[in-house]
Each structure stands twice: as structure tokens, then as C-alpha cells.
Scaffold this motif. Structure first.
Motif, PDB file in Angstrom:
ATOM      1  N   PRO A 288       2.659 -12.207   8.601  1.00 38.71           N
ATOM      2  CA  PRO A 288       3.725 -12.715   7.736  1.00 38.71           C
ATOM      3  C   PRO A 288       4.771 -11.668   7.360  1.00 38.71           C
ATOM      4  O   PRO A 288       5.827 -12.012   6.818  1.00 38.71           O
ATOM      5  N   THR A 289       4.497 -10.391   7.633  1.00 39.88           N
ATOM      6  CA  THR A 289       5.365  -9.326   7.117  1.00 39.88           C
ATOM      7  C   THR A 289       6.341  -8.756   8.143  1.00 39.88           C
ATOM      8  O   THR A 289       7.476  -8.409   7.791  1.00 39.88           O
ATOM      9  N   LEU A 290       5.935  -8.639   9.410  1.00 36.21           N
ATOM     10  CA  LEU A 290       6.848  -8.090  10.415  1.00 36.21           C
ATOM     11  C   LEU A 290       8.095  -8.959  10.626  1.00 36.21           C
ATOM     12  O   LEU A 290       9.180  -8.415  10.862  1.00 36.21           O
ATOM     13  N   PRO A 291       7.975 -10.298  10.583  1.00 39.46           N
ATOM     14  CA  PRO A 291       9.202 -11.101  10.658  1.00 39.46           C
ATOM     15  C   PRO A 291      10.197 -10.761   9.546  1.00 39.46           C
ATOM     16  O   PRO A 291      11.418 -10.695   9.785  1.00 39.46           O
ATOM     17  N   ILE A 292       9.688 -10.510   8.336  1.00 39.35           N
ATOM     18  CA  ILE A 292      10.569 -10.122   7.228  1.00 39.35           C
ATOM     19  C   ILE A 292      11.182  -8.758   7.515  1.00 39.35           C
ATOM     20  O   ILE A 292      12.382  -8.528   7.291  1.00 39.35           O
TER      21      ILE A 292
ATOM     22  N   ALA B 255      -6.084 -10.403   4.995  1.00 38.81           N
ATOM     23  CA  ALA B 255      -5.035  -9.473   5.407  1.00 38.81           C
ATOM     24  C   ALA B 255      -3.607 -10.010   5.257  1.00 38.81           C
ATOM     25  O   ALA B 255      -2.727  -9.276   4.777  1.00 38.81           O
ATOM     26  N   PRO B 256      -3.299 -11.253   5.653  1.00 43.73           N
ATOM     27  CA  PRO B 256      -1.902 -11.718   5.499  1.00 43.73           C
ATOM     28  C   PRO B 256      -1.432 -11.707   4.046  1.00 43.73           C
ATOM     29  O   PRO B 256      -0.325 -11.237   3.746  1.00 43.73           O
ATOM     30  N   GLY B 257      -2.276 -12.210   3.141  1.00 43.40           N
ATOM     31  CA  GLY B 257      -1.903 -12.202   1.721  1.00 43.40           C
ATOM     32  C   GLY B 257      -1.772 -10.792   1.178  1.00 43.40           C
ATOM     33  O   GLY B 257      -0.880 -10.503   0.375  1.00 43.40           O
ATOM     34  N   LEU B 258      -2.670  -9.901   1.611  1.00 40.14           N
ATOM     35  CA  LEU B 258      -2.587  -8.503   1.193  1.00 40.14           C
ATOM     36  C   LEU B 258      -1.286  -7.881   1.664  1.00 40.14           C
ATOM     37  O   LEU B 258      -0.629  -7.132   0.926  1.00 40.14           O
ATOM     38  N   GLY B 259      -0.907  -8.182   2.913  1.00 40.15           N
ATOM     39  CA  GLY B 259       0.341  -7.635   3.445  1.00 40.15           C
ATOM     40  C   GLY B 259       1.556  -8.068   2.639  1.00 40.15           C
ATOM     41  O   GLY B 259       2.427  -7.244   2.313  1.00 40.15           O
TER      42      GLY B 259
ATOM     43  N   GLY C 204      -0.089 -23.001   1.580  1.00 39.35           N
ATOM     44  CA  GLY C 204      -1.057 -21.927   1.740  1.00 39.35           C
ATOM     45  C   GLY C 204      -2.478 -22.355   1.409  1.00 39.35           C
ATOM     46  O   GLY C 204      -3.446 -21.754   1.895  1.00 39.35           O
ATOM     47  N   ALA C 205      -2.622 -23.396   0.579  1.00 40.52           N
ATOM     48  CA  ALA C 205      -3.959 -23.890   0.237  1.00 40.52           C
ATOM     49  C   ALA C 205      -4.694 -24.392   1.465  1.00 40.52           C
ATOM     50  O   ALA C 205      -5.929 -24.373   1.510  1.00 40.52           O
TER      51      ALA C 205
ATOM     52  N   SER D 113     -16.144  -2.726  12.537  1.00 41.34           N
ATOM     53  CA  SER D 113     -15.031  -2.151  13.295  1.00 41.34           C
ATOM     54  C   SER D 113     -14.078  -3.242  13.773  1.00 41.34           C
ATOM     55  O   SER D 113     -12.853  -3.117  13.650  1.00 41.34           O
ATOM     56  N   ASN D 114     -14.627  -4.317  14.308  1.00 41.73           N
ATOM     57  CA  ASN D 114     -13.806  -5.439  14.759  1.00 41.73           C
ATOM     58  C   ASN D 114     -13.018  -6.058  13.613  1.00 41.73           C
ATOM     59  O   ASN D 114     -11.852  -6.438  13.765  1.00 41.73           O
ATOM     60  N   THR D 115     -13.635  -6.130  12.434  1.00 47.16           N
ATOM     61  CA  THR D 115     -12.968  -6.683  11.255  1.00 47.16           C
ATOM     62  C   THR D 115     -11.757  -5.848  10.870  1.00 47.16           C
ATOM     63  O   THR D 115     -10.680  -6.379  10.572  1.00 47.16           O
ATOM     64  N   PHE D 116     -11.924  -4.531  10.875  1.00 47.66           N
ATOM     65  CA  PHE D 116     -10.798  -3.654  10.537  1.00 47.66           C
ATOM     66  C   PHE D 116      -9.689  -3.748  11.585  1.00 47.66           C
ATOM     67  O   PHE D 116      -8.498  -3.724  11.247  1.00 47.66           O
ATOM     68  N   LEU D 117     -10.061  -3.863  12.856  1.00 50.54           N
ATOM     69  CA  LEU D 117      -9.043  -3.998  13.896  1.00 50.54           C
ATOM     70  C   LEU D 117      -8.217  -5.265  13.683  1.00 50.54           C
ATOM     71  O   LEU D 117      -6.986  -5.238  13.733  1.00 50.54           O
ATOM     72  N   PHE D 118      -8.889  -6.388  13.420  1.00 45.92           N
ATOM     73  CA  PHE D 118      -8.173  -7.649  13.216  1.00 45.92           C
ATOM     74  C   PHE D 118      -7.391  -7.637  11.903  1.00 45.92           C
ATOM     75  O   PHE D 118      -6.359  -8.299  11.798  1.00 45.92           O
ATOM     76  N   SER D 119      -7.872  -6.906  10.908  1.00 47.61           N
ATOM     77  CA  SER D 119      -7.119  -6.793   9.656  1.00 47.61           C
ATOM     78  C   SER D 119      -5.777  -6.120   9.903  1.00 47.61           C
ATOM     79  O   SER D 119      -4.751  -6.525   9.344  1.00 47.61           O
ATOM     80  N   GLY D 120      -5.800  -5.087  10.768  1.00 48.26           N
ATOM     81  CA  GLY D 120      -4.560  -4.406  11.115  1.00 48.26           C
ATOM     82  C   GLY D 120      -3.607  -5.270  11.912  1.00 48.26           C
ATOM     83  O   GLY D 120      -2.404  -4.975  11.984  1.00 48.26           O
ATOM     84  N   PHE D 121      -4.120  -6.330  12.529  1.00 50.56           N
ATOM     85  CA  PHE D 121      -3.272  -7.296  13.237  1.00 50.56           C
ATOM     86  C   PHE D 121      -2.744  -8.373  12.288  1.00 50.56           C
ATOM     87  O   PHE D 121      -1.540  -8.660  12.237  1.00 50.56           O
ATOM     88  N   HIS D 122      -3.632  -8.977  11.512  1.00 48.93           N
ATOM     89  CA  HIS D 122      -3.249 -10.101  10.647  1.00 48.93           C
ATOM     90  C   HIS D 122      -2.334  -9.675   9.499  1.00 48.93           C
ATOM     91  O   HIS D 122      -1.553 -10.488   8.999  1.00 48.93           O
ATOM     92  N   ILE D 123      -2.423  -8.425   9.095  1.00 48.52           N
ATOM     93  CA  ILE D 123      -1.585  -7.974   7.987  1.00 48.52           C
ATOM     94  C   ILE D 123      -0.103  -8.001   8.355  1.00 48.52           C
ATOM     95  O   ILE D 123       0.784  -8.077   7.495  1.00 48.52           O
ATOM     96  N   PHE D 124       0.179  -7.986   9.679  1.00 50.41           N
ATOM     97  CA  PHE D 124       1.571  -7.986  10.141  1.00 50.41           C
ATOM     98  C   PHE D 124       2.133  -9.388  10.407  1.00 50.41           C
ATOM     99  O   PHE D 124       3.338  -9.538  10.567  1.00 50.41           O
TER     100      PHE D 124
END
Length: 422
Positions: free
Chosen positions: A52-56, A171-175, A266-267, A39-50
Motif C-alpha cells: 500500500p505504500t510504494l504506490p504513494i 505488514a500493510p497496516g504497519l507500513g 479494510g474490514a 525467516s519466511n514470515t520476515f521475508l514476506f513482511s518486507g514484501f507486504h509492507i510495500f
């Protein structure tokens, strides 16, 4: 000669343990612990996915670079602000249902981003998301400590943190991939699904309702006490110093790579994530068996060396070496300091300890981003990492001074801490 023997005895006590440990092996991988970690992993995934993407997205909606900065600042400010009310929220709803409130706010924010077609709406939703994330992160860390056997707390929190590490890695790369190949609407739907899965796993966990117990035991606290648990002032300082150094890496590593003419920054994060993962498989057990000093001391030295190498990096080899050192250091220090703080307080104060830890990390991150950014403007980006090395040197010397000076009182306190105020 007697003084020399006393010093040797002191160091021996220090390295053996500065907390009371037990070697009793208890079951760690219970159904509740596994579901709670997922559950914690999914919560943080929903945070990290944004990240690199929300600034765009905000730039696409007509925002400016200032708005991008506000995007992060508002989120962090709200996460810190809501932690001032942790005691009130837990007293009113209990840890279980207060965590539900935090997760639901994160779900509402993720679902509503698709409707945020203007900058003011988007920034308003960052308020909601920040409040929910501040509640959820504090309560996840506090509750999981209750689910982990005392004898395996360091190991358990290390494994629990692996979910956050995986979210940070994937999550960031997926986003970015979703935005490049589909649309922002698809991104928001995936993020929403992640929050739904976090809630679903949470509902399947058997977490007791502790409202009655907490109402009886919680005392009124001052404004300062809501920011920092009084028993954890020194540990809060360590978390603050650590957070400052984290802010330098997260915000300026790509710019350092450009300055040093190193391609594919990114490496750094890929290598770093791998080493964080590996370190958490080992260091938690060492913490439980030998005590914090055996983990925090080497972890701090490795972390410090990572900044020294990073400041001098002029090739991909040096860059990745610094990344590995940073990853091992980060993966060691973060859960060790967090677990140490939980061990120093009775169960009823674990939420306050969790809030203190995350507040200091967030404040340090914000202060570090501003102060180190100003330093980089005058001396270049390499100066950020020389400064971070100095800060970790202060961290190291402070910790050594503290445990030599206070180890006897510390051991006495920890012998009773689990049963105090029960």
C-alpha cells in the motif's frame, strides 16, 4: 446394479485418499522448521509492507497512475521470469545458497529504495526485488517440504503458510502507519530490518548443501517445462484458475465496496485473514489423514459461495460473511493444491513444482486483474465476483472429473513417488 456399486466404490476410494498416506506421527516442530518459518514470515513482511505504500511513494516522486501499474507489473514479470532459471540456479549453487541469493537481492532492494528519488530508479529496484522474491518464494516452499515429515506434510505446509498470512495481515497496516507518523525513510529501514532478520534466521537453519546430488539427477528441460512441470499440467491449471479469482479480490474489493456503498472495506481483509489463519490450523491434518479430495472439494465449494455472496453484498454483514467464506476457502485451497503438487513429484523436482505453482498463481493474478477489470468497466464491479464464481465452478467440476477419471493411476504413481529417482 453392478455399475452402481462400482461408482460407489470409486467415490469411496476417491474420498478416502488420492495419495498414499501414512499415519506415523513424526516430529514437525523442529528447530529448523521453526526458524525457517520465521525467516519466511520476515521475508514476506518486507514484501507486504510495500504493497500500500510504494504506490504513494511513486506518486510523491512525480509518478503517474501508469507508473503505479508498472510498479506491480514489473515486479510480477521479474518474479515469473527468474523462475525459468530455477533448475540452473539450483544446479549451480544448490537450493540452500540459491535461496541466500534471493534473500540478499530482497535485502539490497529494500535498503536501496531510500536512494530511489526518481521513478526510473524505483522501477529499476522493482526489477531487483522481483528477481529476489521470485527466487526466495520458490526455494522457501521447496526446502520446507524437505524439513517436514512425509506423514505431516499437509499440516506442516499449512503451518508454514501461517507466517505468510500474518505478514499479509500486519505488514500493510504497519507500513501505512509508519508513513503517516514518521517518513518513507523509516519505512525503508523497517523493511530492510525485516530482510536482515529473514537472513539471520536462515543462517541458523541446518540446511544441507545438495549441489552434488542435484547435479547428478537434474535433466535438461524445455522452455515450456521451465514454466510448468510436465507432471503437473492439471494441477497447474487449477492454480491458474485459482490465481485469476485471487486477482479479482485483491485489486477490486475496495471498489466493489464503494459501488455497494459499504464503508470500511479494510474490514474484509481483517476477517479474511482471521479465517485463513483458522482454516490452516485444521485442514492440513485432514489432508494428511484423508487425502486432497477431503480438503479441496469443500474448500472450493466454500470459496465459490464466498464469491456469490460477495457479488450480492449490500450490507456490512453480507460483506463480512463473504469475507469469512473467502478466507476459509483460500486458506484451504492454497496449501492443499501446493502440497498435492509436491506429493506428485520426487524430491529432486520439488523446486520445479514450487516454481510451477507460483508461476500459475502469478500469471492468473495478472490475467485476472486485466480481464476482470475490463469486465467491470462494462458491467460493474459485482460482475467480477459472479465471473469468479463461474471460474471456481469450472475448477470444481474439473477436479471432480480428474480424480474420478485418473484416481487409480494417481494412486499407483504416488505409492512410489518418494523413492523414485532417489
Amino acid at each position: 446394479m453392478q455399475i452402481h456399486k462400482n461408482i460407489e466404490s470409486d467415490i469411496s476410494v476417491l474420498l478416502r485418499k488420492d495419495t498414499q498416506m501414512t499415519t506415523t506421527i513424526s516430529k514437525l516442530w523442529t528447530k529448523d522448521f521453526i526458524l525457517f518459518t520465521i525467516s519466511n514470515t520476515f521475508l514476506f513482511s518486507g514484501f507486504h509492507i510495500f504493497l500500500p505504500t510504494l504506490p504513494i511513494y511513486i506518486l510523491n516522486q512525480g509518478g503517474t497512475s501508469t507508473d503505479v501499474g508498472l510498479l506491480s507489473a514489473i515486479f510480477v514479470f521479474c518474479a515469473i521470469l527468474i523462475r525459468f532459471f530455477t533448475d540452473y540456479g539450483i544446479k549451480k549453487w544448490g537450493k540452500k545458497y540459491y535461496l541466500y541469493i534471493g534473500c540478499i537481492l530482497c535485502f539490497i532492494a529494500a535498503l536501496s529504495y531510500i536512494l530511489a528519488t526518481t521513478v526510473p530508479r524505483l522501477l529499476s529496484l522493482r526489477v531487483v526485488h522481483g528477481l529476489g522474491f521470485g527466487i526466495a518464494t520458490t526455494l522457501y516452499a521447496a526446502i520446507v517440504t524437505d524439513l517436514i515429515p512425509k506423514s505431516r506434510r499437509g499440516e506442516g505446509i499449512g503451518y508454514f503458510g501461517l507466517g505468510t498470512t500474518l505478514a499479509m495481515a500486519i505488514a500493510p497496516g504497519l507500513g501505512v502507519w509508519i508513513v503517516d507518523n514518521f517518513s518513507f525513510s523509516s519505512l525503508f529501514m523497517v523493511a530492510t530490518a525485516s530482510q536482515i532478520l529473514a537472513l539471520l534466521c536462515l543462517t541458523l537453519c541446518s540446511i544441507p548443501d545438495d549441489r552434488a546430488v542435484l547435479t547428478e539427477k537434474q535433466a535438461e528441460s524445455s522452455f515450456i517445462d521451465k514454466l510448468i512441470e510436465p507432471k503437473l499440467l492439471f494441477q497447474a491449471l487449477l492454480a491458474l484458475l485459482f490465481g485469476i479469482c485471487i486477482g479479482g479480490v485483491l485489486n477490486f474489493i475496495a471498489l466493489l465496496a464503494q459501488e455497494a456503498h459499504i464503508a470500511n472495506a479494510g474490514a474484509f481483509f481483517l476477517m479474511c485473514t482471521l479465517c485463513i489463519f483458522l482454516s490452516r490450523l485444521v485442514t492440513g491434518r485432514i489432508f494428511d489423514q484423508k487425502g486432497p479430495a477431503w480438503v479441496i472439494l469443500p474448500g472450493t465449494i466454500i470459496f465459490l459461495l464466498g464469491f456469490v455472496v460477495l457479488a450480492q453484498s449490500r450490507s456490512m454483514t453480507a460483506f463480512l460473511t463473504a469475507s469469512a467464506l473467502y478466507g476459509f476457502g483460500y486458506g484451504t485451497i492454497f496449501p492443499a493444491v501446493q502440497t498435492w503438487m509436491f506429493n506428485l513429484v520426487p524430491p529432486v523436482k520439488r523446486s520445479a513444482a514450487s516454481a510451477t505453482f507460483y508461476n500459475m498463481i502469478d500469471v492468473g493474478n495478472g490475467v485476472g486483474s486485466i480481464a476482470l477489470g475490463m469486465l467491470a468497466g462494462k458491467l460493474g464491479y459485482a460482475s467480477i465476483y459472479w465471473c469468479s464464481a463461474i471460474i471456481m465452478g469450472i475448477f470444481l467440476l474439473s477436479y471432480i472429473w480428474f480424480i474420478i477419471r485418473a484416481k487409480y493411476d494417481l494412486a499407483d504413481n504416488l505409492a512410489e513417488v518418494e523413492t523414485r529417482n532417489m
